[in-house]
Design a protein around this motif. Sequence first.
Motif, PDB file in Angstrom:
ATOM      1  N   UNK A  79     -42.117  41.223   3.753  1.00  0.00           N
ATOM      2  CA  UNK A  79     -42.679  40.075   4.443  1.00  0.00           C
ATOM      3  C   UNK A  79     -41.777  39.664   5.592  1.00  0.00           C
ATOM      4  N   UNK A  80     -42.391  39.190   6.673  1.00  0.00           N
ATOM      5  CA  UNK A  80     -41.621  38.732   7.823  1.00  0.00           C
ATOM      6  C   UNK A  80     -42.087  37.352   8.222  1.00  0.00           C
ATOM      7  N   UNK A  81     -41.123  36.535   8.643  1.00  0.00           N
ATOM      8  CA  UNK A  81     -41.443  35.195   9.119  1.00  0.00           C
ATOM      9  C   UNK A  81     -40.637  34.907  10.377  1.00  0.00           C
ATOM     10  N   UNK A  82     -41.239  34.167  11.275  1.00  0.00           N
ATOM     11  CA  UNK A  82     -40.488  33.644  12.415  1.00  0.00           C
ATOM     12  C   UNK A  82     -40.643  32.138  12.336  1.00  0.00           C
ATOM     13  N   UNK A  83     -39.595  31.470  11.903  1.00  0.00           N
ATOM     14  CA  UNK A  83     -39.723  30.056  11.575  1.00  0.00           C
ATOM     15  C   UNK A  83     -39.487  29.136  12.757  1.00  0.00           C
ATOM     16  N   UNK A  84     -38.554  29.486  13.614  1.00  0.00           N
ATOM     17  CA  UNK A  84     -38.098  28.505  14.593  1.00  0.00           C
ATOM     18  C   UNK A  84     -37.666  29.173  15.885  1.00  0.00           C
ATOM     19  N   UNK A  85     -37.918  28.486  16.994  1.00  0.00           N
ATOM     20  CA  UNK A  85     -37.295  28.831  18.270  1.00  0.00           C
ATOM     21  C   UNK A  85     -36.360  27.686  18.631  1.00  0.00           C
ATOM     22  N   UNK A  86     -35.091  28.016  18.892  1.00  0.00           N
ATOM     23  CA  UNK A  86     -34.103  27.006  19.246  1.00  0.00           C
ATOM     24  C   UNK A  86     -33.901  26.980  20.754  1.00  0.00           C
ATOM     25  N   UNK A  87     -33.877  25.789  21.308  1.00  0.00           N
ATOM     26  CA  UNK A  87     -33.503  25.583  22.705  1.00  0.00           C
ATOM     27  C   UNK A  87     -32.043  25.162  22.714  1.00  0.00           C
ATOM     28  N   UNK A  88     -31.191  26.089  23.155  1.00  0.00           N
ATOM     29  CA  UNK A  88     -29.742  25.876  23.075  1.00  0.00           C
ATOM     30  C   UNK A  88     -29.104  26.375  24.360  1.00  0.00           C
ATOM     31  N   UNK A  89     -28.278  25.544  24.995  1.00  0.00           N
ATOM     32  CA  UNK A  89     -27.659  25.868  26.281  1.00  0.00           C
ATOM     33  C   UNK A  89     -28.714  26.188  27.340  1.00  0.00           C
TER      34      UNK A  89
END
Length: 311
Positions: A200-210
Amino acid sequence: MAPGGSALKEVLESTSTGMDYEVKMAKAEVHSNTNSRPTKSGGAGVGKYGMHSNNGVYELLECPVCTNLMYPPIHQCPNGHTLCSNCKARVQNTCPTCRYELGNIRCLALEKVAESLEVPCRYQSLGCHDIFPYYSKLKHEQHCRFRPYACPYAGSECSVTGDIPTLVVHLKDDHKVDMHDGCTFNHRYVKSNPHEVENATWMLTVFNCFGRQFCLHFEAFQLGMAPVYMAFLRFMGDENEAKKFSYSLEVGAHGRKLTWQGIPRSIRDSHRKVRDSQDGLIIPRNLALYFSGGDRQELKLRVTGRIWKEE
C-alpha cells in the motif's frame, strides 16, 4: 487519498511544530481524478516551435497519422506520401493517404533536409530558449530542465503534468492532499489489522518549507519476503535543487529508536523508484509492532522528522 479511495481520518494536534494523524489505512491502488486543469504531455502548451521557414518543411516532417515529427527512418509510398516508422507498423503496410502498398521505401531526401534544420526546444514557452539541430532536439527534450513535471501523487496512475505551482494546486484540489507550512512534522499511523496490508502507498502531506514544497510518503510493501514500512521525502523540483536540502526521520518507543538522514529525492524520480532503491526510513513490521506496544495486533507508529537547508 484521491477521491473515490478509502477515507483517511486525520486529526491535527499541533499547529506549530508538528501534526498528529490517525490514519485509517487501505490498499492504495486507487484511481485519481484526472479531469484537472494541468496540461498533459503532448497536449495544449506544446506547440510547433522554431521552424524558421515558410516553405512548408515543418508540415512535410509531420507524420500524417500521429502528427508527431518524424525521425529516421522516414518511410514513403510510391506516390511520395510519408509517415514515421512507428505508424508504418500500425497501418498494415498501406499508405493512409492514397491506400497504395508502402513497401520499404526510405525518404532519404526528407531525412537529409531535416538534418540541416535548427529548431527550438518544444518547451520554449516554459523557459527553454536554446536552439538545436533537428536530430538533437528529441534527446534534449527528454532531459530538458524546463520540461513539465509528472504528478508526484503515489497510489494511483495519474497522467497529469505541469510546473510546480500547477501541480501543487492539482494535488490539493484533485487528490485532496493536505498542505502544511513548516519544516517539522509528527505523524501517528494507526492500523487495526496491519497484517492485512501487504502493498500500500499513501501520500499524506505536502510541506511548504523555505518557500519550496516537499512530499512526505509512507507505505507498506514486501522487501523480499519481509513485510516492511517505509517513510521518505521527495522534493518538488530538480535534483540539483533537492541537494540544497536535507531531512531526518525518527521512529521508536520503549527506549529504542530508528533514525534516518538523507537528501530528499527529486520528483523527477518516481515514488516507486525511490521506494525500490530503499532510500528512506525502513521499519520491519515486527519492529513497528514492537514500537506500537500492546499485543502487537495494532499498528500505532509515530514518525517524526524535520527539513533543513544546507549552507
